[in-house]
Design a protein around this motif. Structure first.
Motif, PDB file in Angstrom:
ATOM      1  N   THR A  46       0.835  -1.199   0.000  1.00 11.43           N
ATOM      2  CA  THR A  46       0.000   0.000   0.000  1.00 11.43           C
ATOM      3  C   THR A  46       0.872   1.252   0.000  1.00 11.43           C
ATOM      4  N   ALA A  47       1.916   1.242   0.823  1.00 14.38           N
ATOM      5  CA  ALA A  47       2.828   2.391   0.879  1.00 14.38           C
ATOM      6  C   ALA A  47       3.468   2.631  -0.486  1.00 14.38           C
ATOM      7  N   ARG A  48       3.869   1.572  -1.152  1.00 18.85           N
ATOM      8  CA  ARG A  48       4.493   1.707  -2.471  1.00 18.85           C
ATOM      9  C   ARG A  48       3.502   2.296  -3.464  1.00 18.85           C
ATOM     10  N   ALA A  49       2.244   1.841  -3.432  1.00 18.70           N
ATOM     11  CA  ALA A  49       1.227   2.369  -4.341  1.00 18.70           C
ATOM     12  C   ALA A  49       0.955   3.849  -4.061  1.00 18.70           C
ATOM     13  N   TYR A  50       0.748   4.195  -2.784  1.00 15.02           N
ATOM     14  CA  TYR A  50       0.505   5.594  -2.431  1.00 15.02           C
ATOM     15  C   TYR A  50       1.708   6.462  -2.781  1.00 15.02           C
ATOM     16  N   TRP A  51       2.908   5.942  -2.523  1.00 14.99           N
ATOM     17  CA  TRP A  51       4.116   6.693  -2.812  1.00 14.99           C
ATOM     18  C   TRP A  51       4.175   7.021  -4.305  1.00 14.99           C
ATOM     19  N   GLY A  52       3.917   6.017  -5.131  1.00 18.24           N
ATOM     20  CA  GLY A  52       3.930   6.236  -6.575  1.00 18.24           C
ATOM     21  C   GLY A  52       2.846   7.204  -7.021  1.00 18.24           C
ATOM     22  N   ASP A  53       1.663   7.082  -6.423  1.00 20.43           N
ATOM     23  CA  ASP A  53       0.562   7.997  -6.750  1.00 20.43           C
ATOM     24  C   ASP A  53       0.948   9.435  -6.421  1.00 20.43           C
ATOM     25  N   LEU A  54       1.517   9.630  -5.250  1.00 19.64           N
ATOM     26  CA  LEU A  54       1.908  10.974  -4.826  1.00 19.64           C
ATOM     27  C   LEU A  54       3.095  11.498  -5.625  1.00 19.64           C
ATOM     28  N   ASP A  55       3.969  10.603  -6.041  1.00 18.42           N
ATOM     29  CA  ASP A  55       5.091  11.004  -6.884  1.00 18.42           C
ATOM     30  C   ASP A  55       4.580  11.516  -8.229  1.00 18.42           C
ATOM     31  N   ASP A  56       3.575  10.861  -8.782  1.00 15.44           N
ATOM     32  CA  ASP A  56       2.997  11.307 -10.049  1.00 15.44           C
ATOM     33  C   ASP A  56       2.354  12.679  -9.889  1.00 15.44           C
ATOM     34  N   TRP A  57       1.639  12.898  -8.784  1.00 12.02           N
ATOM     35  CA  TRP A  57       1.025  14.197  -8.480  1.00 12.02           C
ATOM     36  C   TRP A  57       2.102  15.277  -8.380  1.00 12.02           C
ATOM     37  N   PHE A  58       3.203  14.935  -7.676  1.00 12.12           N
ATOM     38  CA  PHE A  58       4.334  15.846  -7.508  1.00 12.12           C
ATOM     39  C   PHE A  58       4.894  16.262  -8.870  1.00 12.12           C
ATOM     40  N   ARG A  59       5.155  15.286  -9.711  1.00 10.14           N
ATOM     41  CA  ARG A  59       5.728  15.578 -11.035  1.00 10.14           C
ATOM     42  C   ARG A  59       4.743  16.348 -11.917  1.00 10.14           C
ATOM     43  N   TRP A  60       3.461  16.008 -11.836  1.00 13.79           N
ATOM     44  CA  TRP A  60       2.441  16.705 -12.619  1.00 13.79           C
ATOM     45  C   TRP A  60       2.428  18.196 -12.240  1.00 13.79           C
ATOM     46  N   ALA A  61       2.427  18.464 -10.938  1.00 12.57           N
ATOM     47  CA  ALA A  61       2.408  19.859 -10.473  1.00 12.57           C
ATOM     48  C   ALA A  61       3.684  20.581 -10.885  1.00 12.57           C
ATOM     49  N   ARG A  62       4.791  19.905 -10.753  1.00  7.29           N
ATOM     50  CA  ARG A  62       6.093  20.512 -11.061  1.00  7.29           C
ATOM     51  C   ARG A  62       6.192  20.882 -12.535  1.00  7.29           C
ATOM     52  N   GLU A  63       5.725  19.983 -13.407  1.00  6.57           N
ATOM     53  CA  GLU A  63       5.770  20.248 -14.853  1.00  6.57           C
ATOM     54  C   GLU A  63       4.966  21.489 -15.227  1.00  6.57           C
ATOM     55  N   ARG A  64       3.978  21.823 -14.406  1.00  9.26           N
ATOM     56  CA  ARG A  64       3.121  22.967 -14.685  1.00  9.26           C
ATOM     57  C   ARG A  64       3.504  24.201 -13.879  1.00  9.26           C
ATOM     58  N   GLY A  65       4.589  24.113 -13.118  1.00 11.27           N
ATOM     59  CA  GLY A  65       5.068  25.249 -12.344  1.00 11.27           C
ATOM     60  C   GLY A  65       4.159  25.632 -11.184  1.00 11.27           C
ATOM     61  N   LYS A  66       3.437  24.648 -10.650  1.00 10.64           N
ATOM     62  CA  LYS A  66       2.499  24.910  -9.556  1.00 10.64           C
ATOM     63  C   LYS A  66       3.117  24.539  -8.220  1.00 10.64           C
ATOM     64  N   ASP A  67       2.724  25.277  -7.175  1.00 13.97           N
ATOM     65  CA  ASP A  67       3.161  24.960  -5.819  1.00 13.97           C
ATOM     66  C   ASP A  67       2.399  23.727  -5.362  1.00 13.97           C
ATOM     67  N   ILE A  68       3.096  22.667  -5.057  1.00  9.44           N
ATOM     68  CA  ILE A  68       2.501  21.371  -4.751  1.00  9.44           C
ATOM     69  C   ILE A  68       1.548  21.414  -3.563  1.00  9.44           C
ATOM     70  N   LEU A  69       1.775  22.284  -2.618  1.00 13.43           N
ATOM     71  CA  LEU A  69       0.906  22.355  -1.439  1.00 13.43           C
ATOM     72  C   LEU A  69      -0.186  23.415  -1.562  1.00 13.43           C
ATOM     73  N   GLU A  70      -0.259  24.089  -2.700  1.00 13.55           N
ATOM     74  CA  GLU A  70      -1.256  25.138  -2.909  1.00 13.55           C
ATOM     75  C   GLU A  70      -2.156  24.836  -4.101  1.00 13.55           C
ATOM     76  N   LEU A  71      -2.309  23.575  -4.436  1.00 15.63           N
ATOM     77  CA  LEU A  71      -3.122  23.220  -5.596  1.00 15.63           C
ATOM     78  C   LEU A  71      -4.604  23.311  -5.255  1.00 15.63           C
ATOM     79  N   SER A  72      -5.379  23.730  -6.226  1.00 14.08           N
ATOM     80  CA  SER A  72      -6.811  23.941  -6.031  1.00 14.08           C
ATOM     81  C   SER A  72      -7.614  22.702  -6.440  1.00 14.08           C
ATOM     82  N   GLU A  73      -8.903  22.762  -6.155  1.00 17.00           N
ATOM     83  CA  GLU A  73      -9.807  21.697  -6.606  1.00 17.00           C
ATOM     84  C   GLU A  73      -9.815  21.636  -8.135  1.00 17.00           C
ATOM     85  N   ARG A  74      -9.708  22.785  -8.757  1.00 15.71           N
ATOM     86  CA  ARG A  74      -9.669  22.820 -10.232  1.00 15.71           C
ATOM     87  C   ARG A  74      -8.417  22.107 -10.744  1.00 15.71           C
TER      88      ARG A  74
END
Length: 110
Positions: A46-74
């Motif tokens: 489970t940790a490995r799955a969540y880690w990978g999921d969150l890593d993808d979110w991290f990279r997605w935000a980074r590619e778009r120049g967004k602050d990872i902890l300030e992302l909106s519902e949109r």
């Protein structure tokens, strides 16, 4: 754990953030710490799955120049739409939503 992050130290191919063009920001460092704290509460698979999921979110935000902890519902809606366009299963998308919810709940507690 001797400074090794979980579950990275158990992964066959630990992620490498050296491929990123800019340095890790304070917000991103906090995200990585929160990700670790979320993963510590679960078994390896489970940790490995969540880690990978969150890593993808991290990279997605980074590619778009967004602050990872300030992302909106949109932002989240755009991310989930991308996953659907990539034909991710609804169960995978639900798991990713859960991982994100757990991370942001952890952030609000700390």
């Amino acid at each position: 754990m001797g400074g090794e992050r979980y579950p990275e130290n158990h992964m066959m191919f630990a992620p490498d953030y050296h491929d990123l063009d800019v340095e890790i920001t304070a917000s991103e460092t906090r995200f990585l710490d929160l990700r670790e704290s979320v993963c510590l509460g679960y078994g390896y698979n489970t940790a490995r799955a969540y880690w990978g999921d969150l890593d993808d979110w991290f990279r997605w935000a980074r590619e778009r120049g967004k602050d990872i902890l300030e992302l909106s519902e949109r932002d989240a809606a755009q991310y989930y739409a991308l996953l659907r366009r990539r034909r991710y299963s609804e169960s995978t998308i639900r798991r990713r939503r859960t991982a994100l919810r757990l991370l942001y709940q952890s952030a609000s507690k700390h």
